[in-house]
Design an enzyme around this catalytic site. Structure first.
Site, mmCIF file in Angstrom:
data_model
loop_
_atom_site.group_PDB
_atom_site.id
_atom_site.type_symbol
_atom_site.label_atom_id
_atom_site.label_comp_id
_atom_site.label_asym_id
_atom_site.label_seq_id
_atom_site.Cartn_x
_atom_site.Cartn_y
_atom_site.Cartn_z
ATOM 1 C CB VAL A 172 -21.173 64.039 70.605
ATOM 2 C CG1 VAL A 172 -21.302 65.357 70.256
ATOM 3 C CG2 VAL A 172 -19.754 63.886 71.727
ATOM 4 C CB SER A 191 -14.765 55.121 65.732
ATOM 5 O OG SER A 191 -16.119 55.239 65.242
ATOM 6 C CD GLU A 197 -20.238 57.723 59.602
ATOM 7 O OE1 GLU A 197 -21.448 57.107 59.659
ATOM 8 O OE2 GLU A 197 -19.202 57.417 59.818
ATOM 9 C CG ASP A 407 30.666 38.233 37.702
ATOM 10 O OD1 ASP A 407 30.344 37.168 37.456
ATOM 11 O OD2 ASP A 407 31.436 38.907 37.606
ATOM 12 N N GLY A 435 35.296 40.418 31.164
ATOM 13 C CA GLY A 435 35.249 38.815 30.871
ATOM 14 C C GLY A 435 33.911 38.573 30.311
ATOM 15 C CD GLU A 456 32.409 30.087 35.350
ATOM 16 O OE1 GLU A 456 32.863 30.919 34.340
ATOM 17 O OE2 GLU A 456 32.163 30.272 36.478
ATOM 18 C CB CYS A 469 40.982 31.384 27.417
ATOM 19 S SG CYS A 469 39.679 31.986 28.564
#
Length: 612
Positions: A172, A191, A197, A407, A435, A456, A469
């Protein structure tokens, strides 16, 4: 086109060998190298201007450099992602002067040892015409479509060229092309024009594949880099088509040519050709990517608590995207079935939320073998939870990798990735909840111990004749400072009518707990204050033992009771700890969901480390 611009043509050189494979390019370069010396000897140019990154430009630059002809290279320093990069950078090393289009290209040239004094940041010359282009009669050319020879073949094979909405052309003219891209609803292809451009007009662009992967782009460019297995191109079209973006001036402001002419005139032709070198850093480049828009890398996080079972979708940044909560069943069968059900539902929801799940992380109470994904021995709060293989059923159901850990360890991992332990080599996390638990990070890694019993911390003994405990011993930190311990003391006071003070009440259907004890202490109940002070002191003595044993650089208190203990813990450290560790800071965690975030971090840290 060169003839149309009225240039004087001194020599015509035919060097392009017919063919579209790599061998034809090599032969073309070789043919040019054979022919160019005679031409250059005859013309004797003061300066050779070489543009871009085509293979024929490489032949020209090679010849000029070997014949000691000054070379000015235009559009060097850019990055695309193909063989063009190698050619472009090779020309850069041959050239003596450089005209670049962007700030990043300038930095790239400097990082490649090019002399800053011989680099001009001018912008792209084509932008001089693009930014000054005025609307013409574009309707006559708007039907045109620019494609490569291979694309034309594919379109013909598919019969697309016969469709009224498509047209395949090899070329073009520039003036028409400007109008075409300026008024297009979207440009799609691979392209460099799309990422360079077209930004001058703000036209939406979809860049396909990896050919331009390293190019700087304006916000109008969206990348679709891999195979279209998920209709990504179609989704990108839905996002881009018809949008109007701001004009991008990354590649120029319309004044490149005057700058280049001034730069050329400033070159001292008597100056020696010897190149100089320097070594500054390169700036990173960030661009939009369709994958980043369509999905968020995430993990499924599971938190098995004494009361609730929670599943969450957690993003790479630590955002809890979606969370599900159910009561934790009392039996193994009910619990494992509920975990599977909740994870399947969350994984399905993740697809709707554009979250890509990389794996599953599980945080649970008790002693865990993280290598095998097995809960070896659980706390009394979670029944029927000993010798439980969590990895296998979840992995088989979800077809995802699964990580499991205690955890307390998960809380430490959460702090390492998202919290106050980020970037620290050594720190300890203490969880103060139902805990007392914790996790130890040493030399950036989590400590598990020889039998997975490290950290722990709730069962550090701080008194030889203290209260019983849950572990079977007595005098542990947990027996003094856990939520269960405070609940026990609160019930004693309540039974003796010594808990409630003015402004307090406990409904008959509500169990007395730790929060009532804390409330009473705040309202001036001396006995409640004494119990909390004793609990905080016990925790403080435990922390002193940790400081003397591990010598961390930070202690992080996590959980609902942390803020009520932190000042007492600091007082105990000042009174009881060796002077060498008294400067270690104790802070309260600012993470809202440490268990979920820690479970997620197991997935996100490991999978991304392997993927990227």
């Amino acid at each position: 086109m060169i003839e149309q611009d009225d240039f004087d043509i001194n020599t015509r050189l035919h060097t392009i060998v017919r063919g579209e494979d790599e061998a034809a390019m090599v032969e073309s370069v070789g043919l040019a190298l054979v022919k160019l010396p005679d031409v250059l000897n005859r013309l004797k140019p003061d300066i050779m201007i070489v543009h871009g990154d085509r293979f024929d430009a490489l032949a020209l630059a090679t010849s000029a450099a070997l014949m000691n002809i000054r070379i000015l290279h235009i559009e060097g320093g850019e990055v695309s992602g193909t063989i063009d990069d190698s050619i472009r950078h090779a020309i850069t090393k041959l050239a003596h002067y450089h005209v670049c289009c962007t700030r990043s290209a300038e930095q790239h040239l400097i990082s490649m040892c090019e002399d800053h004094d011989r680099i001009l940041l001018a912008g792209c010359p084509s932008y001089d015409k693009l930014l000054s282009a005025k609307n013409k009669d574009y309707m006559s050319i708007i039907r045109m479509w620019l494609g490569s020879k291979e694309m034309v073949r594919v379109m013909r094979k598919k019969g697309i060229e016969h469709h009224p909405n498509f047209r395949a052309v090899k070329h073009v003219p520039f003036d028409q092309f400007i109008q075409l891209v300026a008024h297009a609803g979207c440009m799609i292809g691979n392209s460099s024009c799309g990422v360079r451009e077209v930004g001058a007009f703000g036209t939406p662009v979809i860049n396909l594949g990896t050919r331009q992967i390293g190019r700087e782009t304006g916000e109008n460019v969206l990348h679709v880099r891999d195979a279209d297995t998920q209709d990504k191109i179609l989704q990108a079209l839905h996002l881009q088509f018809g949008k109007q973006y701001p004009c991008s001036k990354i590649y120029g402001d319309g004044n490149a040519v005057p700058r280049i002419l001034k730069f050329l005139k400033s070159i001292d032709l008597q100056e020696p050709l010897q190149k100089k070198f320097c070594f500054p850093p390169v700036k990173d480049n960030i661009s939009q990517d369709i994958d980043h828009i369509l999905e968020t890398l995430s993990a499924l996080a599971v938190d098995l608590g004494g009361t609730n079972l929670r599943v969450a979708i957690v993003s790479m940044k630590g955002e809890v995207v979606k969370k599900y909560t159910q009561f934790n069943p009392k039996t193994y069968e009910e619990r494992i079935n509920l975990i599977l059900q909740m994870c399947v539902e969350a994984a399905a929801e993740a697809v709707k939320l554009n979250c890509r799940i990389l794996g599953v992380g599980i945080s649970t109470g008790g002693r865990v073998n993280p290598r095998e994904g097995i809960v070896l021995h659980s706390t009394k709060l979670i029944q029927e939870w000993n010798s439980v293989d969590l990895r296998t059923p979840l992995s088989d159901t979800l077809h995802l990798p699964v990580w499991v850990d205690n955890d307390g360890n998960c809380a430490a991992l959460a702090e390492r990735k998202f919290g106050q332990g980020k970037g620290l080599e050594n720190f300890v996390t203490l969880i103060t909840g139902t805990g007392i638990g914790g996790g130890i990070i040493h030399q950036h890694e989590l400590i598990h111990g020889s039998s997975f019993c490290a950290a722990e911390l709730g069962h550090i003994v701080v008194s030889l004749d203290g209260p019983d405990c849950s572990c079977g011993s007595h005098g542990c930190i947990e027996a003094y400072a856990s939520g269960m311990a405070l609940q026990r003391e609160a019930k004693k006071l309540h039974d003796e009518d010594q808990l409630l003070v003015e402004g307090m009440s406990v409904p008959k259907d509500e169990a007395v707990g730790a929060l009532h004890l804390i409330q009473a202490a705040k309202l001036g109940n001396a006995k409640a204050q004494s119990i909390l002070r004793t609990a905080g002191t016990a925790l403080g003595l435990g922390v002193v033992n940790i400081l003397h044993t591990m010598n961390p650089s930070l202690v992080i208190l996590s959980g609902v009771l942390a803020s009520h203990y932190v000042h007492t813990v600091k007082d105990v450290i000042r009174q009881q700890a060796l002077s060498s560790v008294q400067d270690v800071d104790v802070v309260v965690s600012d993470l809202v969901e440490p268990a979920l975030l820690g479970a997620a971090s197991m997935v996100l840290d490991y999978t991304t480390r392997r993927i990227y």
